[in-house]
Structure formats: C-alpha cells, structure tokens
Write a protein that holds these residues in place. Sequence first.
Motif: not given
Length: 477
Positions: A402-403, A424, A42, A433, A435
């Motif tokens: 995520g995140s 990222s 990141k 996926k 984030s």
Amino acid sequence: MPSCSVTEISKCIVYPEKKSTVSDLRLSVSDLPMLSCHYIQKGVLLSSPPPSFSFDDLVSSLRRSLSSTLSLFPALAGRFSTSPAGHISIVCNDAGVDFVAASAKHVKVSDVLLPGKDVPLLFREFFVFERLVSYNGHHKPLAAVQVTELDDGVFIGCTVNHSVTDGTSFWHFFNTFADVTSGACKIKHLPDFSRHTVFDSPAVLRVPPGGPRVTFDADQPLRERIFHFSREAITKLKQRTNNRVNGIETAVNDGRKCNGNGENNGKITTVLDSFLNNKKTHDRTAEISSFQSLSAQLWRSVTRARNLDPSKTTTFRMAVNCRHRLEPKMDPYYFGNAIQSIPTLASAGDLLSKDLRWSAEQLHRNVVAHDDATVRRGIAAWESDPRLFPLGNPDGASITMGSSPRFPMYDNDFGWGKPLAVRSGGANKFDGKISAFPGREGNGSVDLEVVLAPETMTGIENDAEFMQYVSQVTYDC
C-alpha cells in the motif's frame, strides 16, 4: 526506551471556518469496500519549533489552520448517513473533527528513530482512533489530528476514515493543512468533490448486523521495521530486472549463466538486437520500473523467509491509483477513493527457482495491463457482488503493498522545516502488510514499512539477497 506513555493535555472539536456548500456525497464503488478497514493513520515527526514559538502557540496555530483547511475539505468534517434504501453518504454537516494536544516530553527524537531496529510501539500513541473501523463514521468524526510534544521534537498525527480518502486524497489534505499552517498565501490545488465518475453506482452494500469488522487478526504478534533503499540501490535493482549491466542488456543474471528455464545460456543480447526483435523494447510499458523491481525482490525474499512448500501459491497484492488510468482521466485531485487492488500470483517454487527478472515481469505485466477497460471490469464485477475488502493474509503466503513513494509526504513543512521522518499508527497492520514511503533525501530513494510475523522478519534480516540493497539511515535531528 522510555515509558510508552503519552499524556493527553487537551481535547476539543475543531469546526470548519466557513459553512459547507457541498451536497451529500454518496460513497462510491471504491469507497464502500473500505468500511471494514481501520481509519488511515499517518503522521510526520518534526524538530521542535523555534524557542520563540511555544507548544501552546503551536496548538493554537494548528487549531486555526485546521479550521481553515476543513473549509476546503468539508467532507472530512461531516458524518456518514445510511438512507432507507441502504446507500451510505457523507453528509457535509460541519460536525467537526477531533483535535488532541498531548505530551511525551520524556521521549527524545533519538528514542523513536532507531535505524536498523523495530519501529517502537510508542508511535501508535501519537494517533487518535486506534483500531477504529471506518463504518463507525456514522457516529464518530471522519478525521482527527493529534499533536504530541516530545523533548526535542513534535509529532503531528492525522487519522482519516478510509472510506472517505485513499492515500492520494489523504496526503492532499495533509499537505494543504501544512501549507495553511505555514502561512501559504495561495492553496496550490483544491479538491474535486464531483461524484459523476465511473465509480459512482446505485449498487448497495449489505452490511452485517452490528457493522463490519476487520478481516484479519489485529492481535497477531508482529514485528515492524523501516528498510531504506537509496537511489543507487534501486538503480542496481532496476538494472538487474531489466537485464542491463553497464548499459548493455543481457540475459545473464547475477553472474550466473542461464539454464533451460526459458533463459538463453549466457548469450549476450545487445540493445540493437533487442530493438530489432521487439520494437517496443524502449517503450515506457516495456521497461520494468524501479518500484516493480523492488517489489519483486521483497516478494522473493519474504517467500523464502516463510519457507513455503514449492507448490504453494503466493500472492503479491498492489494498490493502484485509477485516476489516470481511466479514459477520460479523472481529476487528479478527485477527493475520495479511486483505487483498485491488483493481485499477482505465482508458486513459491517459481518465485525462488527463477530469476528476479521473472518475478518482476509478473508484477509489471499486471500493472501495465490495468487500463481503462480493466478498471471498468473491476467495477462491474463489484456491482454484481458488492462486498467488503478482505484485508489480511489468511493463507500465510500473501503480501499487500500500500501507499506510494510518489506521495508528497516530506512536503509537509508546517513552518520550520520538512519532517525528520514519516510514520504510521497501528491501523490495518497484519503479517505481510507493506507500505511504501519516499526516502527523506528524495531523489528516487524509498523506505518500506514492513510488517511481518516475527520469524519471517528474522528471515529477511538474514537474507543476503535482500539486505545487500538496504542502507542505514542517518537522521539530522
């Protein structure tokens, strides 16, 4: 788009300013499963420093501040070691981290910040250790920093071993690094390296010969976009999932009368009626959150774009921070992984035939139920069968979130202003996926970094239900 080439100017190892006094840190039940994941990547895109501060000056300043910061986070300057019994630990031996200075002066900020378009692959060149699996921390640095000079900006990319940090610890380190660089007189919060937690365990994870590999196809064709949701849009989503219109709770969704699927044929239910029927109506745990509402909308729209059979089981997997869920609570600045994954399952048919509130309730129920006892059951289950974390989307019907929009990503002011954007690298990216980042304007806005198969991305771009909440971002660069 300019040529996607970044030139390395210099590379060195940065060592901690002071010698470590931290003992070896055994990897925990939450750390070990991440050994098959890529390093976290990141970083922040910043405007150029003042003209009086050259790029060489910036590089020297970042090296010094990184050295000072590593003294506070000695685990990142160490290496992994496996004992004869099979326990893997971080040896805080001051072996140092990689630091790279690079140039992409042919690239302007406006070339990489492209509202409404895919994220350029060039961002992957702003990071060290592309696609490096965390198990390699036995012989590779556990962290690395790359600073890249653009024509009118700077990108500072941080790469950290995922078995050493989760998102909470990652941003704690990054924020501290920025604070030290900007000349902060006092560090706000020091990391807690205690291993006397419920996650510490004598369980041994047996690693396959040659070390683990990622559990997904890293070469699968993908598209990646940032979708921005303003506070106003998310408020509308939250009102919709909590059945509130203009302050009145109602079971009418989107102007449609309810049908026989457990709904109430359009009958208005006032707040008072709800309170009398359920005294917990206004408890924090009774209200579906903004983020759960947004996640539910994404789940529905991605499922629709995938054109799945109605009987197909879909999964929305969400990573949650367990520090505050345990009793007693862990130190909020515990350094390491303290996360678990909450899977929520539903058939594609149910997701798309029922209203948004129903989808959001499935997520909400699982998140609220993930308490101290649930965390401990998860730990016990892993100890009985130690295994690597299976990232990916093997059945074509999964989403992994995520995140967090709560992470202080825009607090990384290195001395001349907050970031223009957060981006990222290529780590841990597969179809489905997602984030979550805070929006740059703050105030409850959210950016979703969405990675999908090309045809699925096209589908949600044409999904009116989803796109009505998306707004264009303007960057003051």
